[in-house]
Design a protein around this motif. Structure first.
Motif, PDB file in Angstrom:
ATOM      1  N   ASN A  92       0.822  -1.207   0.000  1.00  0.00           N
ATOM      2  CA  ASN A  92       0.000   0.000   0.000  1.00  0.00           C
ATOM      3  C   ASN A  92       0.864   1.268   0.000  1.00  0.00           C
ATOM      4  OD1 ASN A  92      -2.545   1.150  -0.105  1.00  0.00           O
ATOM      5  ND2 ASN A  92      -2.757   1.305   2.105  1.00  0.00           N
ATOM      6  N   ALA A  93       1.864   1.302  -0.864  1.00  0.00           N
ATOM      7  CA  ALA A  93       2.837   2.400  -0.831  1.00  0.00           C
ATOM      8  C   ALA A  93       3.123   2.971  -2.221  1.00  0.00           C
ATOM      9  CB  ALA A  93       4.131   1.915  -0.182  1.00  0.00           C
ATOM     10  N   GLU A  94       2.150   2.948  -3.110  1.00  0.00           N
ATOM     11  CA  GLU A  94       2.407   3.435  -4.476  1.00  0.00           C
ATOM     12  C   GLU A  94       2.824   4.906  -4.503  1.00  0.00           C
ATOM     13  OE1 GLU A  94      -0.849   4.277  -7.218  1.00  0.00           O
ATOM     14  OE2 GLU A  94      -2.279   3.647  -5.688  1.00  0.00           O
ATOM     15  N   LYS A  95       2.385   5.685  -3.522  1.00  0.00           N
ATOM     16  CA  LYS A  95       2.720   7.106  -3.491  1.00  0.00           C
ATOM     17  C   LYS A  95       4.142   7.367  -3.025  1.00  0.00           C
ATOM     18  CE  LYS A  95      -2.017   8.577  -2.364  1.00  0.00           C
ATOM     19  NZ  LYS A  95      -2.858   9.268  -1.334  1.00  0.00           N
ATOM     20  N   TYR A  96       4.742   6.399  -2.346  1.00  0.00           N
ATOM     21  CA  TYR A  96       6.006   6.660  -1.658  1.00  0.00           C
ATOM     22  C   TYR A  96       7.177   5.815  -2.131  1.00  0.00           C
ATOM     23  CZ  TYR A  96       2.257   8.321   1.389  1.00  0.00           C
ATOM     24  OH  TYR A  96       1.126   8.923   1.867  1.00  0.00           O
ATOM     25  N   ILE A  97       6.904   4.690  -2.779  1.00  0.00           N
ATOM     26  CA  ILE A  97       7.966   3.730  -3.062  1.00  0.00           C
ATOM     27  C   ILE A  97       9.029   4.293  -3.998  1.00  0.00           C
ATOM     28  CG2 ILE A  97       6.611   2.645  -4.918  1.00  0.00           C
ATOM     29  CD1 ILE A  97       9.228   1.006  -2.559  1.00  0.00           C
ATOM     30  N   THR A  98       8.656   5.143  -4.935  1.00  0.00           N
ATOM     31  CA  THR A  98       9.651   5.708  -5.851  1.00  0.00           C
ATOM     32  C   THR A  98      10.675   6.540  -5.085  1.00  0.00           C
ATOM     33  OG1 THR A  98       8.090   5.741  -7.692  1.00  0.00           O
ATOM     34  CG2 THR A  98       9.999   7.201  -7.858  1.00  0.00           C
ATOM     35  N   GLN A  99      10.201   7.358  -4.160  1.00  0.00           N
ATOM     36  CA  GLN A  99      11.125   8.162  -3.351  1.00  0.00           C
ATOM     37  C   GLN A  99      12.044   7.276  -2.528  1.00  0.00           C
ATOM     38  OE1 GLN A  99       9.360  10.492  -0.183  1.00  0.00           O
ATOM     39  NE2 GLN A  99      10.974  12.034  -0.289  1.00  0.00           N
TER      40      GLN A  99
ATOM     41  N   PRO B  98      -3.168  -3.448  -1.931  1.00  0.00           N
ATOM     42  CA  PRO B  98      -4.490  -3.151  -2.486  1.00  0.00           C
ATOM     43  C   PRO B  98      -4.460  -1.983  -3.474  1.00  0.00           C
ATOM     44  CG  PRO B  98      -4.295  -2.258  -0.271  1.00  0.00           C
ATOM     45  CD  PRO B  98      -3.044  -3.048  -0.522  1.00  0.00           C
ATOM     46  N   ASP B  99      -3.348  -1.266  -3.537  1.00  0.00           N
ATOM     47  CA  ASP B  99      -3.238  -0.130  -4.451  1.00  0.00           C
ATOM     48  C   ASP B  99      -2.437  -0.535  -5.694  1.00  0.00           C
ATOM     49  OD1 ASP B  99      -0.669  -0.328  -3.481  1.00  0.00           O
ATOM     50  OD2 ASP B  99      -0.583   1.707  -2.668  1.00  0.00           O
ATOM     51  N   ASN B 100      -1.859   0.439  -6.368  1.00  0.00           N
ATOM     52  CA  ASN B 100      -1.132   0.187  -7.621  1.00  0.00           C
ATOM     53  C   ASN B 100       0.372   0.027  -7.408  1.00  0.00           C
ATOM     54  OD1 ASN B 100      -1.336  -0.112 -10.488  1.00  0.00           O
ATOM     55  ND2 ASN B 100      -0.442   1.926 -10.744  1.00  0.00           N
ATOM     56  N   ALA B 101       0.772  -0.347  -6.198  1.00  0.00           N
ATOM     57  CA  ALA B 101       2.191  -0.426  -5.872  1.00  0.00           C
ATOM     58  C   ALA B 101       2.938  -1.446  -6.739  1.00  0.00           C
ATOM     59  CB  ALA B 101       2.376  -0.772  -4.395  1.00  0.00           C
ATOM     60  N   LEU B 102       2.312  -2.565  -7.053  1.00  0.00           N
ATOM     61  CA  LEU B 102       2.979  -3.593  -7.842  1.00  0.00           C
ATOM     62  C   LEU B 102       3.391  -3.046  -9.211  1.00  0.00           C
ATOM     63  CD1 LEU B 102       3.958  -6.468  -8.329  1.00  0.00           C
ATOM     64  CD2 LEU B 102       1.616  -7.078  -8.997  1.00  0.00           C
ATOM     65  N   GLU B 103       2.517  -2.325  -9.871  1.00  0.00           N
ATOM     66  CA  GLU B 103       2.835  -1.776 -11.188  1.00  0.00           C
ATOM     67  C   GLU B 103       3.939  -0.719 -11.090  1.00  0.00           C
ATOM     68  OE1 GLU B 103       3.015  -1.484 -15.130  1.00  0.00           O
ATOM     69  OE2 GLU B 103       1.855  -2.968 -13.984  1.00  0.00           O
TER      70      GLU B 103
ATOM     71  N   ALA C 231      20.622  -3.989   4.566  1.00  0.00           N
ATOM     72  CA  ALA C 231      20.020  -2.792   5.142  1.00  0.00           C
ATOM     73  C   ALA C 231      18.522  -2.842   4.852  1.00  0.00           C
ATOM     74  CB  ALA C 231      20.640  -1.528   4.557  1.00  0.00           C
ATOM     75  N   PHE C 232      17.764  -2.206   5.703  1.00  0.00           N
ATOM     76  CA  PHE C 232      16.309  -2.236   5.573  1.00  0.00           C
ATOM     77  C   PHE C 232      15.782  -0.827   5.319  1.00  0.00           C
ATOM     78  CE2 PHE C 232      17.501  -5.722   8.424  1.00  0.00           C
ATOM     79  CZ  PHE C 232      16.891  -6.802   7.801  1.00  0.00           C
ATOM     80  N   LEU C 233      14.657  -0.754   4.632  1.00  0.00           N
ATOM     81  CA  LEU C 233      13.987   0.516   4.411  1.00  0.00           C
ATOM     82  C   LEU C 233      12.504   0.251   4.221  1.00  0.00           C
ATOM     83  CD1 LEU C 233      14.222   3.591   3.963  1.00  0.00           C
ATOM     84  CD2 LEU C 233      14.571   3.113   1.524  1.00  0.00           C
ATOM     85  N   ASP C 234      11.666   0.941   4.994  1.00  0.00           N
ATOM     86  CA  ASP C 234      10.231   0.842   4.769  1.00  0.00           C
ATOM     87  C   ASP C 234       9.865   1.620   3.516  1.00  0.00           C
ATOM     88  OD1 ASP C 234       9.966  -0.722   6.967  1.00  0.00           O
ATOM     89  OD2 ASP C 234       8.909   0.747   8.206  1.00  0.00           O
ATOM     90  N   ALA C 235       8.833   1.193   2.835  1.00  0.00           N
ATOM     91  CA  ALA C 235       8.498   1.746   1.527  1.00  0.00           C
ATOM     92  C   ALA C 235       8.039   3.196   1.584  1.00  0.00           C
ATOM     93  CB  ALA C 235       7.405   0.894   0.865  1.00  0.00           C
ATOM     94  N   ASP C 236       7.587   3.667   2.751  1.00  0.00           N
ATOM     95  CA  ASP C 236       7.176   5.062   2.877  1.00  0.00           C
ATOM     96  C   ASP C 236       8.203   5.906   3.620  1.00  0.00           C
ATOM     97  OD1 ASP C 236       6.718   3.758   5.251  1.00  0.00           O
ATOM     98  OD2 ASP C 236       4.584   4.243   5.374  1.00  0.00           O
TER      99      ASP C 236
END
Length: 315
Positions: free
Chosen positions: A14-21, A43-48, A90-95
């Motif tokens: 659920n991170a399509e808005k943030y994953i690119t950053q 549930p959002d468009n994150a996969l695409e 290393a770890f990073l959350d998608a948002d």
């Protein structure tokens, strides 16, 4: 020293808005050998969005769980570790996102083979005024950090609140040798839906030598928005006290099975568990719990009565 090969693991839900950053913040480092995106049936468009990112850069690798279902953050990070081919994790959350200084300390500290992990401070970024209004009372503008530099042997008891004002660190600021993870046995406990990262860090700090990196300024930023996972807690879907009871039950179960942990530490962990069990109980049940443990675990209850954080939950 040759350039570090760091696998950055990003669970995506659920991170399509943030994953690119998030991805771009990790790509800025030559030490980032690969970015492993594990898409967890969003549930959002994150996969695409992830697919396009992976198509455009060979350092970005995209995976899903074999059954294409949602498995939660713990199982998703475990899969990322399984797929990682770098020498460091290393770890990073998608948002969330990395700051330009993210691996500055690691480049120097990991020259010492005794250093198995490095942790740094995390800052806060509010994505909107609404998010700031909603969560400022929780995060403010504070750093999530260990307050001063400690030798590795003090990290585990410090994180357990056995050393007074110690502080803490999060996964976004942690870098670990992949070879050191074999000491931890189970990495993330998949049955814990919340606090599985905290439980993992407890065990990691016991089994490995973790050193402070940059702890007086942020090396990564926690992205706060209206749909953060923490809303599950604040909205009442999951009570904070219940989730902490489950955490400390798991920590206690592990500690009691680990023969090398001292009895003082085991007693402290029991006391923390009892404290949260009592805090989560209704008024009549509080004293029923105390009565039970006065019989079955008198030493833990007696030692807890000398602790103000324990006593305040009795009333």
């Amino acid at each position: 020293m040759t350039t570090m090969k760091i696998s950055v693991i990003i669970p995506v839900y659920n991170a399509e808005k943030y994953i690119t950053q998030a991805v771009e913040s990790a790509l800025q480092f030559e030490e980032t050998y690969e970015i492993i995106l594990i898409e967890d049936k969003s549930p959002d468009n994150a996969l695409e969005v992830c697919r396009k990112l992976a198509e455009n850069n060979p350092r970005i690798k995209l995976y899903q769980h074999p059954d294409k279902r949602n498995h939660g953050a713990g199982a998703t990070r475990n899969l990322g570790i399984e797929k990682a081919t770098g020498d460091f994790i290393a770890f990073l959350d998608a948002d969330d996102y990395y700051c330009p200084n993210r691996f500055d300390a690691e480049k120097e500290l990991f020259k010492n083979p005794e250093v198995e992990g490095v942790y740094g401070a995390i800052g806060v970024h509010y994505y909107s005024e609404k998010a700031k209004e909603q969560y400022y009372s929780i995060f403010k503008d504070h750093l999530t950090t260990v307050y001063k530099k400690h030798d590795p042997e003090y990290v585990f008891p410090g994180l357990l609140n056995m050393r007074g004002s110690f502080g803490l660190f999060s996964l976004d600021g942690l870098t670990i040798r992949k070879s050191a993870l074999t000491k931890v046995n189970t990495i993330f406990k998949t049955h814990l839906r919340l606090h599985q990262d905290t439980e993992f860090i407890f065990r990691l700090s016991y089994y490995t030598n973790l050193y402070p990196g940059i702890i007086d300024q942020a090396v990564a930023m926690r992205g706060v928005h209206e749909n953060n996972r923490i809303t599950q807690v604040d909205s009442g879907k999951i009570k904070p006290s219940i989730s902490r009871v489950l955490l400390w039950r798991e920590v206690n179960k592990w500690a009691q099975s680990e023969n090398s942990i001292s009895e003082d530490i085991k007693t402290h962990i029991k006391r923390m568990l009892r404290s949260f069990e009592i805090a989560n109980a209704s008024a009549p049940k509080k004293w029923a719990i105390i009565s039970k443990y006065l019989v079955t675990d008198f030493h833990s209850i007696r030692s807890g009565l000398y602790n103000i954080n324990f006593r305040k939950h009795l009333f």
